[in-house]
Design a protein around this motif. Structure first.
Motif, PDB file in Angstrom:
ATOM      1  N   ILE A 142       0.854  -1.180   0.000  1.00  0.00           N
ATOM      2  CA  ILE A 142       0.000   0.000   0.000  1.00  0.00           C
ATOM      3  C   ILE A 142       0.899   1.241   0.000  1.00  0.00           C
ATOM      4  CG2 ILE A 142      -1.828   1.223   1.241  1.00  0.00           C
ATOM      5  CD1 ILE A 142      -2.648  -1.587   0.473  1.00  0.00           C
ATOM      6  N   LEU A 143       0.645   2.148  -0.934  1.00  0.00           N
ATOM      7  CA  LEU A 143       1.371   3.414  -0.989  1.00  0.00           C
ATOM      8  C   LEU A 143       0.357   4.542  -1.002  1.00  0.00           C
ATOM      9  CD1 LEU A 143       4.015   2.504  -3.706  1.00  0.00           C
ATOM     10  CD2 LEU A 143       4.381   2.634  -1.238  1.00  0.00           C
ATOM     11  N   GLY A 144       0.411   5.403  -0.007  1.00  0.00           N
ATOM     12  CA  GLY A 144      -0.477   6.562   0.073  1.00  0.00           C
ATOM     13  C   GLY A 144       0.325   7.819  -0.210  1.00  0.00           C
ATOM     14  N   TRP A 145       0.028   8.488  -1.311  1.00  0.00           N
ATOM     15  CA  TRP A 145       0.778   9.670  -1.749  1.00  0.00           C
ATOM     16  C   TRP A 145       0.030  10.940  -1.363  1.00  0.00           C
ATOM     17  CZ3 TRP A 145       5.408   8.194  -3.327  1.00  0.00           C
ATOM     18  CH2 TRP A 145       5.564   6.920  -3.883  1.00  0.00           C
ATOM     19  N   SER A 146       0.723  11.905  -0.767  1.00  0.00           N
ATOM     20  CA  SER A 146       0.122  13.195  -0.418  1.00  0.00           C
ATOM     21  C   SER A 146       0.046  14.056  -1.667  1.00  0.00           C
ATOM     22  CB  SER A 146       0.957  13.913   0.637  1.00  0.00           C
ATOM     23  OG  SER A 146       0.958  13.181   1.836  1.00  0.00           O
ATOM     24  N   LEU A 147      -1.175  14.474  -2.007  1.00  0.00           N
ATOM     25  CA  LEU A 147      -1.387  15.261  -3.224  1.00  0.00           C
ATOM     26  C   LEU A 147      -1.557  16.741  -2.935  1.00  0.00           C
ATOM     27  CD1 LEU A 147      -3.860  12.793  -4.955  1.00  0.00           C
ATOM     28  CD2 LEU A 147      -1.387  12.945  -5.228  1.00  0.00           C
ATOM     29  N   GLY A 148      -1.898  17.108  -1.700  1.00  0.00           N
ATOM     30  CA  GLY A 148      -2.081  18.504  -1.307  1.00  0.00           C
ATOM     31  C   GLY A 148      -3.486  18.762  -0.821  1.00  0.00           C
ATOM     32  N   ALA A 149      -3.645  19.775   0.001  1.00  0.00           N
ATOM     33  CA  ALA A 149      -4.936  20.187   0.566  1.00  0.00           C
ATOM     34  C   ALA A 149      -5.665  19.042   1.260  1.00  0.00           C
ATOM     35  CB  ALA A 149      -5.819  20.800  -0.519  1.00  0.00           C
ATOM     36  N   GLY A 150      -4.901  18.151   1.917  1.00  0.00           N
ATOM     37  CA  GLY A 150      -5.505  17.040   2.653  1.00  0.00           C
ATOM     38  C   GLY A 150      -5.955  15.885   1.789  1.00  0.00           C
ATOM     39  N   VAL A 151      -5.735  15.968   0.477  1.00  0.00           N
ATOM     40  CA  VAL A 151      -6.133  14.900  -0.446  1.00  0.00           C
ATOM     41  C   VAL A 151      -4.933  13.988  -0.687  1.00  0.00           C
ATOM     42  CG1 VAL A 151      -6.998  14.378  -2.751  1.00  0.00           C
ATOM     43  CG2 VAL A 151      -7.790  16.417  -1.572  1.00  0.00           C
ATOM     44  N   ASN A 152      -5.180  12.684  -0.659  1.00  0.00           N
ATOM     45  CA  ASN A 152      -4.130  11.690  -0.871  1.00  0.00           C
ATOM     46  C   ASN A 152      -4.579  10.684  -1.907  1.00  0.00           C
ATOM     47  OD1 ASN A 152      -2.423  12.701   1.289  1.00  0.00           O
ATOM     48  ND2 ASN A 152      -3.954  11.871   2.678  1.00  0.00           N
ATOM     49  N   GLY A 153      -3.612  10.076  -2.575  1.00  0.00           N
ATOM     50  CA  GLY A 153      -3.889   9.019  -3.538  1.00  0.00           C
ATOM     51  C   GLY A 153      -3.346   7.699  -3.035  1.00  0.00           C
ATOM     52  N   LEU A 154      -4.166   6.665  -3.056  1.00  0.00           N
ATOM     53  CA  LEU A 154      -3.797   5.353  -2.532  1.00  0.00           C
ATOM     54  C   LEU A 154      -3.599   4.381  -3.683  1.00  0.00           C
ATOM     55  CD1 LEU A 154      -3.548   3.699   0.146  1.00  0.00           C
ATOM     56  CD2 LEU A 154      -5.896   2.987  -0.264  1.00  0.00           C
ATOM     57  N   ASP A 155      -2.431   3.754  -3.749  1.00  0.00           N
ATOM     58  CA  ASP A 155      -2.140   2.714  -4.731  1.00  0.00           C
ATOM     59  C   ASP A 155      -1.991   1.391  -3.998  1.00  0.00           C
ATOM     60  OD1 ASP A 155      -2.060   4.588  -6.785  1.00  0.00           O
ATOM     61  OD2 ASP A 155       0.114   4.841  -6.641  1.00  0.00           O
ATOM     62  N   VAL A 156      -2.635   0.342  -4.517  1.00  0.00           N
ATOM     63  CA  VAL A 156      -2.560  -0.998  -3.931  1.00  0.00           C
ATOM     64  C   VAL A 156      -1.950  -1.928  -4.978  1.00  0.00           C
ATOM     65  CG1 VAL A 156      -3.854  -2.906  -2.909  1.00  0.00           C
ATOM     66  CG2 VAL A 156      -4.622  -0.545  -2.546  1.00  0.00           C
ATOM     67  N   TYR A 157      -0.849  -2.596  -4.599  1.00  0.00           N
ATOM     68  CA  TYR A 157      -0.144  -3.498  -5.505  1.00  0.00           C
ATOM     69  C   TYR A 157      -0.147  -4.909  -4.936  1.00  0.00           C
ATOM     70  CZ  TYR A 157       1.844   0.684  -7.677  1.00  0.00           C
ATOM     71  OH  TYR A 157       2.009   1.877  -8.319  1.00  0.00           O
ATOM     72  N   ARG A 158      -0.222  -5.888  -5.828  1.00  0.00           N
ATOM     73  CA  ARG A 158      -0.095  -7.302  -5.436  1.00  0.00           C
ATOM     74  C   ARG A 158       1.046  -7.902  -6.231  1.00  0.00           C
ATOM     75  NH1 ARG A 158      -5.087  -9.194  -8.027  1.00  0.00           N
ATOM     76  NH2 ARG A 158      -6.026  -8.724  -6.042  1.00  0.00           N
ATOM     77  N   TRP A 159       1.661  -8.943  -5.661  1.00  0.00           N
ATOM     78  CA  TRP A 159       2.739  -9.662  -6.330  1.00  0.00           C
ATOM     79  C   TRP A 159       2.097 -10.760  -7.170  1.00  0.00           C
ATOM     80  CZ3 TRP A 159       7.488  -8.401  -7.234  1.00  0.00           C
ATOM     81  CH2 TRP A 159       8.410  -9.354  -7.656  1.00  0.00           C
ATOM     82  N   ASN A 160       2.266 -10.685  -8.487  1.00  0.00           N
ATOM     83  CA  ASN A 160       1.621 -11.617  -9.405  1.00  0.00           C
ATOM     84  C   ASN A 160       2.599 -11.955 -10.527  1.00  0.00           C
ATOM     85  OD1 ASN A 160      -0.336 -13.170 -10.609  1.00  0.00           O
ATOM     86  ND2 ASN A 160      -1.359 -11.446 -11.588  1.00  0.00           N
ATOM     87  N   ASN A 161       2.874 -13.241 -10.730  1.00  0.00           N
ATOM     88  CA  ASN A 161       3.790 -13.696 -11.779  1.00  0.00           C
ATOM     89  C   ASN A 161       5.144 -12.994 -11.717  1.00  0.00           C
ATOM     90  OD1 ASN A 161       1.907 -15.518 -12.855  1.00  0.00           O
ATOM     91  ND2 ASN A 161       0.961 -13.882 -14.061  1.00  0.00           N
ATOM     92  N   ASN A 162       5.721 -12.957 -10.523  1.00  0.00           N
ATOM     93  CA  ASN A 162       7.035 -12.356 -10.273  1.00  0.00           C
ATOM     94  C   ASN A 162       7.131 -10.885 -10.663  1.00  0.00           C
ATOM     95  OD1 ASN A 162       8.215 -14.645  -9.128  1.00  0.00           O
ATOM     96  ND2 ASN A 162       8.575 -15.510 -11.159  1.00  0.00           N
ATOM     97  N   ALA A 163       6.021 -10.164 -10.532  1.00  0.00           N
ATOM     98  CA  ALA A 163       6.015  -8.729 -10.813  1.00  0.00           C
ATOM     99  C   ALA A 163       4.930  -8.060  -9.988  1.00  0.00           C
ATOM    100  CB  ALA A 163       5.766  -8.485 -12.296  1.00  0.00           C
ATOM    101  N   LEU A 164       5.094  -6.751  -9.766  1.00  0.00           N
ATOM    102  CA  LEU A 164       4.056  -5.981  -9.080  1.00  0.00           C
ATOM    103  C   LEU A 164       2.943  -5.660 -10.056  1.00  0.00           C
ATOM    104  CD1 LEU A 164       5.786  -3.316  -6.805  1.00  0.00           C
ATOM    105  CD2 LEU A 164       4.454  -5.287  -6.125  1.00  0.00           C
ATOM    106  N   GLU A 165       1.719  -5.795  -9.573  1.00  0.00           N
ATOM    107  CA  GLU A 165       0.541  -5.490 -10.380  1.00  0.00           C
ATOM    108  C   GLU A 165      -0.316  -4.489  -9.603  1.00  0.00           C
ATOM    109  OE1 GLU A 165      -3.375  -7.866 -12.089  1.00  0.00           O
ATOM    110  OE2 GLU A 165      -2.023  -8.874 -10.704  1.00  0.00           O
ATOM    111  N   LEU A 166      -0.631  -3.352 -10.236  1.00  0.00           N
ATOM    112  CA  LEU A 166      -1.507  -2.362  -9.619  1.00  0.00           C
ATOM    113  C   LEU A 166      -2.928  -2.902  -9.659  1.00  0.00           C
ATOM    114  CD1 LEU A 166      -1.854   0.520  -8.426  1.00  0.00           C
ATOM    115  CD2 LEU A 166      -2.255   1.296 -10.768  1.00  0.00           C
ATOM    116  N   VAL A 167      -3.533  -3.100  -8.486  1.00  0.00           N
ATOM    117  CA  VAL A 167      -4.880  -3.663  -8.437  1.00  0.00           C
ATOM    118  C   VAL A 167      -5.938  -2.635  -8.082  1.00  0.00           C
ATOM    119  CG1 VAL A 167      -4.184  -6.033  -8.002  1.00  0.00           C
ATOM    120  CG2 VAL A 167      -4.550  -4.515  -6.065  1.00  0.00           C
ATOM    121  N   ASP A 168      -5.529  -1.508  -7.487  1.00  0.00           N
ATOM    122  CA  ASP A 168      -6.516  -0.490  -7.129  1.00  0.00           C
ATOM    123  C   ASP A 168      -5.803   0.822  -6.871  1.00  0.00           C
ATOM    124  OD1 ASP A 168      -8.976   0.620  -6.579  1.00  0.00           O
ATOM    125  OD2 ASP A 168      -9.212  -0.320  -4.619  1.00  0.00           O
TER     126      ASP A 168
END
Length: 179
Positions: A142-168
């Motif tokens: 899980i990576l939560g990035w600060s975008l400004g003004a209290g807004v953040n972006g959340l990226d969720v990655y899973r390990w799939n076939n020996n690589a990271l896959e963005l799932v949400d």
């Protein structure tokens, strides 16, 4: 004359104690702190030096605002092999400014290697860690990035076939909280 000299000496000594304090400096043994343990791993200067050596020259480790506490590296088992992976967020200085990145590290034969390097969004990192979001027994990164003004972006990655896959990815306000 002697009275004046003693008066000035007393004033000087008093001012030195008042401005400098009257404590003795700590003994060298008191200034040495043992390495601390977080996430089941021993975090030492040697470990952080090894992590920095894996990153590009001039990279600076970034401590997430929420979540991991006092250490820039977080551990969790993404692939279910019983050996934890590590995530570290860092910034690189470029000609156009600074760029945030996150690196996923895996341990093979007692050596750490970067297996994935992700470009970050926003101006800071709010959260970096591992959580089993889909309750399948393997943690997602899980990576939560600060975008400004209290807004953040959340990226969720899973390990799939020996690589990271963005799932949400989605937005959230305030600090990251697992529900």
């Amino acid at each position: 004359m002697i009275f004046r000299r003693w008066t000035w000496t007393g004033l000087i000594v008093s001012s030195l104690f008042w401005t400098g304090g009257c404590e003795f400096p700590p003994a060298p043994a008191d200034t040495i702190k043992p390495p601390f343990q977080a996430d089941g791993y021993l975090h030492t200067d040697e470990f952080l030096t090894m992590v920095r050596a894996l990153l590009p020259d001039g990279a600076r480790l970034v401590l997430p605002i929420s979540g991991t506490g006092k250490h820039p590296v977080t551990f969790g088992d993404m692939d279910g092999d019983g050996v934890d992976e590590a995530v570290v967020v860092y910034e690189e200085s470029l000609f156009t400014g600074r760029e945030l990145k996150a690196a996923l590290l895996k341990q093979q034969d007692r050596q750490w290697h970067i297996v994935s390097d992700l470009k970050g969004i926003g101006y800071d990192i709010d959260y970096a860690g591992f959580v089993d979001t889909d309750r399948d027994g393997n943690a997602e990164m899980i990576l939560g990035w600060s975008l400004g003004a209290g807004v953040n972006g959340l990226d969720v990655y899973r390990w799939n076939n020996n690589a990271l896959e963005l799932v949400d990815n989605k937005g959230y306000y305030g600090k990251f909280k697992m529900e």
